[in-house]
Design an enzyme around this catalytic site. Structure first.
Site, mmCIF file in Angstrom:
data_model
loop_
_atom_site.group_PDB
_atom_site.id
_atom_site.type_symbol
_atom_site.label_atom_id
_atom_site.label_comp_id
_atom_site.label_asym_id
_atom_site.label_seq_id
_atom_site.Cartn_x
_atom_site.Cartn_y
_atom_site.Cartn_z
ATOM 1 C CE1 TYR A 81 -14.076 -29.015 -34.520
ATOM 2 C CE2 TYR A 81 -14.371 -30.617 -36.272
ATOM 3 C CZ TYR A 81 -14.184 -30.324 -34.938
ATOM 4 O OH TYR A 81 -14.086 -31.346 -34.033
ATOM 5 C CG ASN A 125 -9.111 -34.803 -34.250
ATOM 6 O OD1 ASN A 125 -7.918 -34.966 -34.009
ATOM 7 N ND2 ASN A 125 -9.909 -35.810 -34.542
ATOM 8 C CB ALA A 126 -11.907 -31.768 -38.436
ATOM 9 C CD GLU A 127 -11.727 -37.377 -38.671
ATOM 10 O OE1 GLU A 127 -11.408 -37.458 -37.476
ATOM 11 O OE2 GLU A 127 -12.848 -37.008 -39.060
ATOM 12 C CG ASN A 184 -12.140 -30.951 -31.378
ATOM 13 O OD1 ASN A 184 -13.262 -30.618 -31.732
ATOM 14 N ND2 ASN A 184 -11.696 -32.194 -31.496
ATOM 15 C CD GLU A 185 -12.946 -35.591 -29.436
ATOM 16 O OE1 GLU A 185 -11.933 -36.021 -29.987
ATOM 17 O OE2 GLU A 185 -14.045 -36.139 -29.485
ATOM 18 C CE1 TYR A 241 -17.572 -38.358 -32.417
ATOM 19 C CE2 TYR A 241 -18.216 -39.100 -34.603
ATOM 20 C CZ TYR A 241 -17.797 -38.094 -33.753
ATOM 21 O OH TYR A 241 -17.604 -36.826 -34.249
ATOM 22 C CD GLU A 274 -16.983 -33.736 -32.669
ATOM 23 O OE1 GLU A 274 -16.688 -34.916 -32.979
ATOM 24 O OE2 GLU A 274 -16.137 -32.838 -32.551
ATOM 25 C CE1 TYR A 341 -16.504 -38.392 -40.303
ATOM 26 C CE2 TYR A 341 -18.736 -38.729 -39.500
ATOM 27 C CZ TYR A 341 -17.379 -38.636 -39.260
ATOM 28 O OH TYR A 341 -16.895 -38.808 -37.990
#
Ligand code: IPT
Length: 946
Positions: A81, A125-127, A184-185, A241, A274, A341
Site C-alpha cells: 500500500y 483502509n489498512a487500519e 480498495n474494497e 479473512y 488479500e 499483526y
C-alpha cells in the site's frame, strides 16, 4: 474510456542485458494473463506475495532486511500500500524523501528480486489514519472516494505524484511492479466515474501492467457483475479473512468460512488479493494470540485447501510484516501502536514458525512449475478412510497432478490414516497418508522433477534444484507419518541410504521408497538411465532448516543458519550472505566448491557423504544493553495559565465548515479546519464572566480512547473522554452523533467577573477514522472541540496544534504539545537544567510532564540486535505516554490505548553505535502518585549478519 483486457500490453524499450533474477533491473518484460495465471513474456508464474507497508517501518535500511527475509521465506512478490497521508501533510505538499523514498523501496524490490503489487489507493483502509486519505482531505468539499469536485482535484494531485514513480518501476520497463491495484474494497456507495478515472489516470501516466482491485466479503463488483461497465478492472481479486480477528480465542477455526477465493471471471486468474496471514488485535489480546490464531495449522489447512480447490495462482498474504503505527499513523478504532499483526515476520523483524510454513509452501510454489496452469481433476485418488477426503487438480499440458488430502470435516481434531488409491499419470499406486487434525497435504504425481520422473509421493515437495550435475530434492512430511515416493527408471538404479531408515524396492520401472518421516533421511539414487538424485526426506521441522538460494543458473541449497539472504559460487568458494548463530551449516553446491564464507567469515568445512560441505558457525558476541538512568523531568502546559501569551495562535473564528457534521455551537472549532491534523491540540477561549456562570460545557471528538483536559483561569477542572466513531463497518448505523461528554462545574472563586477569563483545553486527536463504506461521514468526523459554552458569554477562541511539519520525520510525527512545539522531544534539546527524577516514583500533577534521558549504545558491528523499550508493570489508564526516540514518535503507552508494554526501536532511528535520547511526554488526567513506571532496554534477538 474503458479498457478491455489488452492482451498485449504496451511495448516498451528493452533496457540493459538480462541479469540473473534477483539482481537489480532486468530486461523489460510484458505481462499478460489468462484464466490460469499471470505470464511474463509468455512464461507462467505463480505469484506468492506478502503485504508490506514501508510507512510502518521508518528505516529504509531495514526495508532491505524485511524484503530479503520475505524473499528467503518463499515469497516472490510483495504487495505494498502507498499511503497518501504519509506523503502529503497539506494540499500541494508532497514528500518522497528519506523514510518516504518509495523510489528507493522499489529499487530494493528490484535488488531483492521481488515483484511488486502496487496499491496506491487513493483509499487503502489498512487500519491507518484516514484509511490513507490525508486529514486535509476532510476539509475539501466533495465526498471522499467519489468523482465530486474537491475530492477529485485532491486525489488527482496524489496520483500525479505516485503514478510516475510506479510507472518507471514496472516490469514492462525492467522494474518489478507487476500489478497495479486501484482503490480498495470499493463495494458500496460506489461511483463508477471515479473508479474509471483512477484507471485512466494510471494509463495516462504510463501504467501498462494489468490493473486489479480487491473486493471484500464475497461481493461482486468492478470485477464480476459490473465487469463490463465503467470502472471495471482487468483482474479482480478477493479479500479473504477466514479466521476472523478474534485473537482472544486462537482456537477458533474458520468462523468466517472456508476461505475459498472466488473465481470472479473466466478470463483471468483467480486472485487472492488479500488472504489472511495475521489479524488486527481489536480485542487487545496481544499479537502473540493473533499469531496463534493464524498459525501454521491454519496456514496448512486454509492455504493448501484454497490452492487446490480454487487453483488461485495470484496470492497475496496480508501481512507478511506488519510493522509499527509510529507517530499518528494508527486509525484509532482498530489498532494501537504495534501493527505486528501476528505476521510471519514480527514487528522486531524476527522469524516465526509461520515463516517456516510460508517457506515450505512458497518454495514449493516456485519450484514446481506445472502448478501455474491447472484444471480441476474429477478422477481424484480415493482414501479408504471416510474421515479423510481429497481434491485434485492437473496441469493440462504435463498431466502433473496435485492432490489435496485433508479431513472431510475441516474442524476435525483427530489424526487419521488412509491408503490412497491413486490413478496417477505413470500408473496406479496405493500409498499411505496420515493427516493430523487441522492439517492438509498437497501431494504431487506425474512430475518431471529436474532430470527425474516423480511418479507419486506422499511426502510434500519443498524444493529441488539441479546442483553439480545431480538433482537435489527436499521432501517432507509430518513427524512420524508414513511416506512413500515412487520414481521411474528405465533400469534398476543403485540406491544408497546415506542417513535414516528407508526401504526401497524396484519393479517394472518403479523405484518405490517407503519410510517414516523422522529427522532427515538421505537417499542417493544413481544409474537407472538418469542423472543422480539426492533425496532429502525430512519432517516439517527439518525441511524448514533449508534455504533455496543462489541463481537459477547456479542454485545453492543451504541447511542451517538463521537466514540465507543470498548465495553465490565463485571458483572453489561458496559465499553466503547469511544471518548466523552457533550451529551447523551445510551447503549443497557444485562439486568444485570447497570453501565456505558465511556472514562474512570463513567457516571450516568438511565434505559429507551427501557431497555437501558441513561446518559450524560461531555464536554472535553477547550484547549488554545499558540501564536507563539519569532521567530528568520538566512539567509543561503553560498554556493552562491565564497569563500565557496566545496572541500568535490562530484565531478560531470560522462560522462555516465543509464537514457534513455541523458543530453544536459556533464558532467552528474543528482542528482540521485550522490545519492542525495530528496529535494534541490546544484551545484557549477568552470570555468576560458575569460571575454567575456555574458550569463549563464542552464536547470533543477525539477518536477511540482519546480524551481532553480542561482548565479555567489556571484551575484544573478535570477531563473527559472524547467522542468516537460509533461503528466502523455497519452501514445502517450512523456515525456517533454524541461527542464526548463534558460538563464541568465551575468551582467557587475561580471566575473573575467583568474581566477576561480564560478557558484552556487540551484535546487529543487519536487519529482519523477510515472510510471503509465510502459514506464520507465517518471519515469526515471532526477532531477537537465541537461545542463549548460557559453560561451565555461569547467566547473568543484561539487554537494551536503542531508547529509546522518536521522536515525529516514528517507531518505525522508531532502534535501540538508545548514540549513538541519547543523541541523537547529532539535529541538536541538542552535538558541539563531539568531536575533529576525517577519516572517510576515521582508524583504527577494533572497535565503534561516530560521525562528525558540519554544513553550510548555500542552494539557489535555486523550483528543484528533489534532493541526494544519495555515498561515495567501493567499499562495504567491514568496516564498516556508519547515515546520519542531521537525525536521520532515511536508510540504510545498506557491510557487504555492497548495492551502494549514493549516498543520496537528500529535501527536507523536508534543509533546502534552512538548517543541516543529518549523523551517521554506523559499526560495525566488526575494527580498521580507515580509516573509511567520503570523502563528498560532489551534485545529481541542477536545474530551475526551479512
Ligand atoms: C481489509 C482491508 O482491505 C485492509 O486494508 C485491512 O484493513 C484488512 O482488511 C484488515 O487488516 S478489509 C476486510 C477485513 C474486510
Amino acid at each position: 474510456m474503458r479498457r478491455l483486457l489488452p492482451v498485449l500490453l504496451a511495448l516498451t524499450l528493452t533496457c540493459g542485458t538480462l541479469a540473473a533474477p534477483g539482481h537489480a533491473r532486468t530486461a523489460a518484460r510484458q505481462v499478460t494473463y489468462d484464466r490460469y495465471s499471470l505470464m511474463l513474456d509468455g512464461e507462467r508464474i505463480v505469484l506468492q506475495a506478502a503485504e508490506f507497508h514501508y510507512f510502518r517501518l521508518p528505516s529504509p535500511a531495514l526495508w532491505r532486511d524485511v524484503l530479503e527475509k520475505l524473499r528467503a521465506g518463499g515469497f516472490n512478490a510483495v504487495s505494498v500500500y502507498f499511503s497518501w497521508a504519509f506523503h502529503s501533510p497539506r494540499p500541494g505538499a508532497y514528500d518522497f524523501t528519506g523514510v518516504r523514498d518509495v523510489d528507493r523501496l522499489l529499487r530494493l524490490a528490484e535488488e531483492t528480486g521481488l515483484y511488486v503489487i502496487a496499491r496506491p489507493g487513493p483509499y487503502i483502509n489498512a487500519e491507518t489514519t484516514g484509511g490513507g486519505l490525508p486529514a486535509w482531505v476532510k476539509t475539501v468539499p466533495g465526498r471522499a472516494r467519489s468523482s465530486e469536485p474537491g475530492y477529485r482535484e485532491a486525489y488527482r494531485e496524489w496520483l500525479d505524484h505516485i503514478n510516475p514513480i510506479l510507472a518507471r518501476h514496472q516490469v514492462t520497463r525492467g522494474g518489478r511492479v507487476i500489478l497495479y491495484n486501484a482503490e480498495n474494497e470499493y463495494q458500496v456507495n460506489t461511483d463508477a466515474a471515479y473508479m474509471q478515472d483512477l484507471q485512466d489516470r494510471a494509463r495516462a501516466a504510463g501504467i501498462d501492467v494489468p490493473i486489479t482491485t480487491n473486493d471484500c466479503c464475497d461481493a461482486g463488483s468492478w470485477s464480476s457483475t459490473w465487469a463490463t461497465g465503467p470502472g471495471a478492472v482487468q483482474i479482480p481479486g478477493v479479500d479473504d479473512y477466514p479466521q476472523s480477528f478474534a485473537c482472544a480465542t486462537p482456537g477458533v477455526w474458520g468462523p468466517w468460512g472456508e476461505g475459498l477465493t472466488e473465481r470472479l471471471r473466466e478470463d483471468v486468474p483467480v486472485f487472492a488479493a488479500e488472504y489472511q496471514a495475521g489479524a488486527i488485535d481489536s480485542g487487545n489480546a496481544g499479537y502473540d494470540r493473533c499469531r496463534e490464531l493464524t498459525g501454521p495449522a491454519y496456514m496448512k489447512f486454509f492455504y493448501k485447501n484454497n490452492l487446490i480447490q480454487t487453483g488461485a495462482t495470484v496470492l497475496s498474504y496480508y501481512m507478511g510484516y506488519g510493522g509499527t503505527n509510529w507517530g499518528w499513523l494508527a486509525q484509532p478504532n482498530d489498532v494501537y501502536t504495534s501493527y505486528d499483526y501476528g505476521a510471519a515476520v514480527t514487528e522486531a523483524r524476527q522469524l516465526t514458525p509461520k515463516y517456516d510454513e510460508f517457506k515450505r509452501q512458497g518454495s514449493f510454489l516456485q519450484a514446481v512449475a506445472p502448478l501455474a496452469e491447472t484444471d480441476p481433476l474429477a478422477a481424484r485418488p480415493a482414501a479408504d478412510n471416510p474421515a479423510l477426503t481429497t481434491a485434485a487438480r492437473a496441469n493440462p499440458d504435463t498431466g502433473t497432478q496435485f492432490v489435496l488430502v485433508r479431513h472431510a470435516d475441516r474442524a476435525a481434531a483427530t489424526t487419521d490414516d488412509a491408503t490412497l488409491d491413486w490413478a496417477a499419470p505413470d500408473g496406479r499406486y496405493r500409498v499411505p497418508v496420515r493427516v493430523q487434525g487441522r492439517d492438509a497435504h498437497v501431494l504431487v504425481a506425474g512430475y518431471d522433477l529436474g532430470g527425474q520422473r516423480l511418479a507419486v509421493s506422499t511426502s510434500e515437495i519443498m524444493t529441488h534444484a539441479a546442483i553439480g550435475g545431480r538433482d537435489v530434492a527436499v521432501l517432507y512430511g509430518t513427524a512420524d507419518s508414513p511416506g512413500a515416493t515412487v520414481l521411474r527408471y528405465a533400469a534398476e538404479p543403485r540406491v544408497t541410504v546415506l542417513a535414516g531408515r528407508v526401504r526401497s524396492a524396484y519393479a517394472g520401472g518403479d523405484l518405490r521408497l517407503d519410510y517414516t518421516h523422522e529427522g532427515l533421511a538421505r537417499v542417493l539414487v544413481t544409474g537407472g538411465g538418469r542423472r543422480p538424485l539426492l533425496l532429502l526426506l525430512g519432517t516439517d521441522e527439518e525441511a524448514a532448516a533449508f534455504w533455496r538460494a543462489g541463481t537459477d543458473a547456479v542454485p545453492v541449497l543451504v541447511r542451517g543458519t538463521k537466514l540465507v539472504r543470498a548465495a553465490s559460487v565463485s571458483g572453489d568458494a561458496v559465499r553466503l550472505t547469511a544471518d548466523t548463530a552457533a550451529g551447523e551449516v551445510e551447503v549443497f553446491a557444485p562439486p568444485q566448491a570447497r570453501r565456505l564464507r558465511a556472514g562474512g567469515e570463513e567457516v571450516a568445512v568438511s565434505r559429507t557423504a551427501s557431497g555437501s560441505l558441513l561446518g559450524v558457525t560461531r555464536a554472535p558476541a553477547p550484547v549488554r544493553l545499558p540501564a536507563l538512568t539519569g532521567w530528568r523531568r520538566h512539567a509543561e502546559n503553560p498554556e493552562a495559565r491565564p497569563g500565557f501569551d496566545d496572541s500568535r495562535w490562530t484565531a478560531a473564528d470560522r462560522t462555516t465548515t465543509v464537514s457534513p457534521h455541523k458543530p453544536r455551537t459556533l464558532p467552528v472549532l474543528y482542528a482540521d479546519d485550522y490545519g492542525f491534523h495530528h496529535g494534541d491540540v490546544w484551545y484557549r477561549g477568552h470570555f468576560t464572566a458575569t460571575g454567575q456562570e456555574t458550569s463549563v460545557d464542552l464536547n470533543a471528538v477525539t477518536g477511540l480512547r482519546g480524551g481532553y483536559l480542561v482548565w479555567l483561569n489556571g484551575r484544573y477542572l478535570g477531563s473527559a473522554a472524547g467522542g468516537v466513531e460509533a461503528d466502523s463497518g455497519d452501514q445502517a448505523t450512523p456515525p456517533n452523533p454524541d461527542p464526548g461528554p463534558g460538563h464541568f462545574a465551575v468551582p467557587a472563586g475561580v471566575l473573575r467577573p467583568g474581566t477576561d477569563n480564560v478557558l484552556a483545553v487540551l484535546v487529543e486527536n487519536m487519529g482519523h477514522n477510515d472510510d471503509w463504506i465510502a459514506d464520507d461521514l465517518r471519515f469526515k468526523q471532526p477532531r477537537g472541540l465541537v461545542a463549548a459554552e460557559v453560561g451565555g458569554a461569547p467566547i473568543a477562541w484561539r487554537i494551536q496544534g503542531a508547529a509546522g511539519t518536521d522536515p525529516v520525520r514528517g507531518g505525522l510525527n508531532n502534535g501540538g504539545l508545548y514540549g513538541e512545539r519547543a523541541g523537547w522531544h529532539l535529541p538536541s534539546h538542552p535538558d541539563r537544567a531539568w531536575p533529576a527524577a525517577d519516572p517510576a516514583a515521582t508524583p504527577l500533577a494533572p497535565g503534561v510532564t516530560w521525562y528525558r534521558t540519554s544513553f550510548r549504545l555500542d552494539l557489535p558491528a555486523r550483528q543484528d540486535v533489534p532493541v526494544g523499550l519495555r515498561f515495567g508493570g501493567t499499562p495504567s489508564p491514568d496516564h498516556r505516554v508519547l515515546i520519542f526516540v531521537n525525536g521520532w514518535n515511536l508510540g504510545q503507552y498506557g491510557g487504555d490505548i492497548g495492551p502494549q508494554t514493549e516498543f520496537v526501536l528500529p535501527a536507523g532511528v536508534l543509533r546502534e553505535r552512538g548517543a541516543n535520547t529518549i523523551a517521554l511526554a506523559v499526560t495525566a488526567e488526575r494527580p498521580l502518585p507515580g509516573g509511567p513506571g520503570p523502563l528498560e532496554l532489551f534485545a529481541y534477538g542477536n545474530v551475526r549478519t551479512g
